[in-house]
Design an enzyme around this catalytic site. Structure first.
Site, PDB file in Angstrom:
ATOM      1  N   GLU A   1      46.199  -1.585  45.548  1.00  0.00           N
ATOM      2  CA  GLU A   1      45.366  -2.603  44.870  1.00  0.00           C
ATOM      3  C   GLU A   1      46.113  -3.456  43.763  1.00  0.00           C
ATOM      4  O   GLU A   1      45.909  -4.937  43.773  1.00  0.00           O
ATOM      5  CB  GLU A   1      44.081  -2.107  44.325  1.00  0.00           C
ATOM      6  CG  GLU A   1      43.148  -1.573  45.067  1.00  0.00           C
ATOM      7  CD  GLU A   1      42.321  -2.500  46.075  1.00  0.00           C
ATOM      8  OE1 GLU A   1      42.628  -3.693  45.654  1.00  0.00           O
ATOM      9  OE2 GLU A   1      41.362  -2.078  46.525  1.00  0.00           O
TER      10      GLU A   1
ATOM     11  N   SER B   1       8.476  48.099  23.847  1.00  0.00           N
ATOM     12  CA  SER B   1       9.251  48.866  23.026  1.00  0.00           C
ATOM     13  C   SER B   1      10.674  48.346  22.383  1.00  0.00           C
ATOM     14  O   SER B   1      11.386  48.982  21.879  1.00  0.00           O
ATOM     15  CB  SER B   1       9.526  50.156  23.679  1.00  0.00           C
ATOM     16  OG  SER B   1       8.292  50.893  24.182  1.00  0.00           O
TER      17      SER B   1
END
Length: 741
Positions: free
Chosen positions: A135, A395
């Protein structure tokens, strides 16, 4: 006469038949004498002056035209307004883990996926090499416009009759992306040129490249190389094959005509064209491109990653305007635990959910949070974060009861305690299996999660004190409406979240301090440690829990853990820790419906041990015992610590009063005196009441008995807060907290 003629002809003023005045029709202005020199040549003065005038007039006209054009161009350029950088910099909100790995991204308001890009750290160098080579080869040398590229494009247009290449630089393409226009015209190209120059003046090359990589179109609603790489290849663009890199270069040239999910053949052709061009220009060898061309192109888009969806949603709601949010989570561990929760939820049965949270002990950072086995499973209420849901803990609060009992000094892990039917007012606790173990060591009572010993100790510690201490450690307990803390909270009669439980349990390997959990990483960490219990007591609890018999998939003495089952089999819990990490697991129905047979040990504990295995690390050793910790068998314990008796069974002989520390007074400040040599003067302790012998403990460590006068001189601990405890022969005790300075 000839002589006269000669004289007349030589006289001045005599007209000659060849003079202009003798030729009718000729004017003075056309007299050759005015234009010619004596030798017949043109005179230079007049023509030179005229030529200069014409040149000046032409130059002035040209300058005026240029000035007008420049002025008009400047006005036009100004009319374009400032660069739309703010809009170009808008990206999808991304949630990343502690190492920068993407956990989840959110599409922008218009539905586009645009992820931020850093070319130096998040993009494969091969891709950048192909992009610039294809490009904009002179990207780092031009100032926005490449004259050579424009000249080549113009020559190709003239010779071929159509546009072969646009001559646009990456900066010009960025300008087009920032202000998108469909038409391809001279005006549009001029606009790009102007904007490209402006971009180059305001941004450096790295910023320009990063913006282009984030805005480049890749078909559909995908913008930027990161979004495209994740959607098409299922990975970040940090490591790309040559074929993948060439494909990503080709797609923005015609993003809709080369959409992989619609036109894969066109995409392949574009990719191969990029590879061929790179071979022609000597960027790539033929052999590499041949192999790249043989790779198939993907034909379908992959879904964007959604890791830790509950954490991501919470972070987005907390930091609404942030485009990048970094969490403390570890993406690898998060993925492993999400897979574990999903598999185990399916195995547990329909509509059952699983939640897991993992916490770093030292920092308090949340390393993984699995709020549900499947975020999109409506049957399991997948979007509800069960790590933040208030549930009955069963518990799982028992270790904190034992820890405060150890801290107060009236019981030791090797003390004996009775597990038999007993009534506390109208409350008569029973064990889960409806049986009793008789007299057992405190260590075994906690490991077996016996209910009666835990309630007996809570009765001595005080339910309000337990509640206050847990809140002091940074957790929120939810009690039934209009109820005060009571003994039932020891067996799950209170509400708490899995997140808070994990924070509390991380206090044991931290030797008695907790740290507020953190999930969003901010610039400053202002969290301060909070007190849970004394160091010795915290170590003792961890030392007991690591000996709890593990489930079938666990290894003994590797992980300290506790399980819990809420009333009616609605919640199954398991929380465990090693020296490095704490993990909590919850299993149940999100709506609180009971699940027959759902027990913490069989449903949650195996998931806990699998979660530790999936951390990929060997469990770390717990901290060593603090200095002065009393480690011995029952026979070598001080007499009052050898056996614990509930408050109602304390036998009094010789005094109806329990021991009470008269000096120092609870909450007092003690100033330590030092002798001339720097030695500390002993501090007296005086006790009233109680049955001899009276045992003295400082910060949970036994230091000996008091004399018959119920007095003793001790070396003052500190500086800082200190806990002094005295226990008589019946087990009755009194404790004061002082500040030594």
């Amino acid at each position: 006469m000839s002589g006269g003629g000669t004289r007349d002809s030589g006289m001045k003023g005599t007209a000659s038949p060849h003079t202009p005045s003798s030729c009718p029709g000729l004017t003075r202005a056309s007299t050759p004498a005015a234009e010619k020199s004596v030798d017949g040549r043109d005179k230079p003065g007049h023509d030179a002056r005229g030529g200069r005038r014409r040149t000046l007039r032409i130059a002035a006209f040209a300058a005026a035209v240029l000035v007008l054009f420049a002025g008009a161009f400047t006005v036009w350029a100004i009319s374009l307004g400032p660069l739309p950088l703010a809009g170009a910099r808008k990206v999808s909100t991304t949630i990343v883990d502690r190492n920068g790995k993407l956990l989840r991204a959110y599409a922008m308001a218009d539905g586009r996926w645009r992820l931020p890009v850093d070319a130096k750290t998040s993009v494969d160098p091969t891709y950048l090499k192909l992009l610039l080579g294809y490009e904009d080869r002179r990207f780092y040398s031009h100032r926005g416009v490449d004259p050579l590229a424009l000249s080549r494009a113009a020559l190709q247009l003239v010779t071929s009759g159509h546009i072969v290449s646009g001559g646009s630089t990456i900066t010009m393409q960025l300008a087009r992306l920032m202000e998108p226009r469909r038409e391809r015209s001279l005006y549009a190209k001029l606009r790009q040129i102007v904007r490209a120059v402006e971009i180059e003046r305001q941004l450096d090359k790295d910023e320009i490249l990063n913006l282009y990589l984030a805005l480049a179109p890749f078909g559909g609603n995908l913008e930027g190389v990161r979004a495209a790489s994740i959607a098409y290849f299922g990975k970040e663009p940090k490591r790309l094959t040559l074929a993948e890199a060439a494909l990503l270069v080709a797609l923005p040239q015609s993003p809709e005509r080369r959409r992989l999910d619609r036109y894969p053949d066109a995409a392949r052709e574009g990719r191969d064209r990029v590879l061929d061009r790179m071979v022609e220009e000597g960027v790539l060898p033929v052999e590499d491109t041949a192999r790249a061309k043989s790779e198939a192109v993907p034909k379908y888009r992959k879904p964007m990653p959604i890791l830790a969806p509950h954490s991501a949603d919470q972070a987005l709601a907390t930091m609404k305007d942030a485009s990048l949010i970094r969490l403390t989570l570890d993406a690898t561990l998060q993925k492993n635990l999400e897979s574990l929760a999903r598999d185990r939820a399916i195995a547990q049965g329909p509509n059952i959910s699983v939640a897991i949270i993992a916490v770093d002990n030292e920092s308090g950072d949340i390393l993984a949070r699995v709020g549900s086995p499947d975020y999109f499973d409506e049957r399991r209420a997948g979007q509800v974060d069960m790590t933040r849901a208030v549930r009955s803990p069963g518990s799982t609060l028992k270790p904190f009861i034992y820890g405060l009992a150890f801290e107060d000094g009236f019981v030791h892990p090797e003390s004996l305690i009775d597990d038999r039917p007993i009534r506390f007012g109208s409350y008569a606790p029973e064990n889960f299996d409806m049986t009793f173990q008789g007299t057992v060591p405190v260590r075994k009572a906690l490991q077996l999660s016996l209910n009666v010993p835990a309630i007996a100790l809570l009765d001595r510690v005080g339910a309000s004190r337990l509640s206050s201490r847990l809140k002091q450690a940074g957790t929120s307990l939810v009690l039934p409406k209009d109820e005060a803390p009571g003994l039932a909270m020891g067996l799950g009669g209170v509400g708490i979240t899995l997140q808070d439980l994990a924070q509390l349990y991380a206090g044991f390997p931290r030797l008695g301090t907790t740290k507020p959990l953190r999930e969003i990483m901010l610039a400053r960490d202002e969290r301060e440690p909070m007190r849970l219990m004394d160091q010795v007591a915290a170590w003792q609890v961890g030392n007991v829990l690591i000996g709890t018999p593990p489930p079938e998939n666990g290894v003994h003495n590797r992980i300290a853990f506790k399980t819990g089952t809420s009333y009616g089999y609605r919640d199954a819990w398991s929380v465990g820790f090693d020296g490095r990490i704490t993990i909590g697991v919850w299993v149940g129905h999100p709506d609180g419906a009971p699940v027959p047979g759902l027990i913490g040990r069989s449903a949650a504990a195996p998931i806990l041990f699998d979660a530790f295995a999936r951390t990929g690390r060997i469990p770390a050793a717990l901290p060593r015992a603090p200095k002065g910790t009393l480690v011995s068998g029952n026979a070598k314990l001080p007499l009052p610590l050898r056996r614990f008796r509930p408050m109602g069974e304390l036998v009094r002989t010789g005094s109806d009063q329990a021991p009470r520390i008269q000096f120092p007074i609870n909450g007092s400040r003690i100033d330590v005196d030092r002798a001339a040599g720097g030695e500390v003067t002993p501090m007296p302790v005086k006790v009233a009441g109680g049955v001899l012998p009276l045992t003295m403990l400082v910060n949970g460590i036994a230091i000996g008995d008091l004399d018959s006068r119920r007095q003793r001189l001790i070396d003052p601990p500190g500086p800082g807060f200190a806990r002094l405890t005295v226990i008589d022969a019946t087990g009755a005790a009194d404790t004061v907290v002082i500040r030594v300075q």
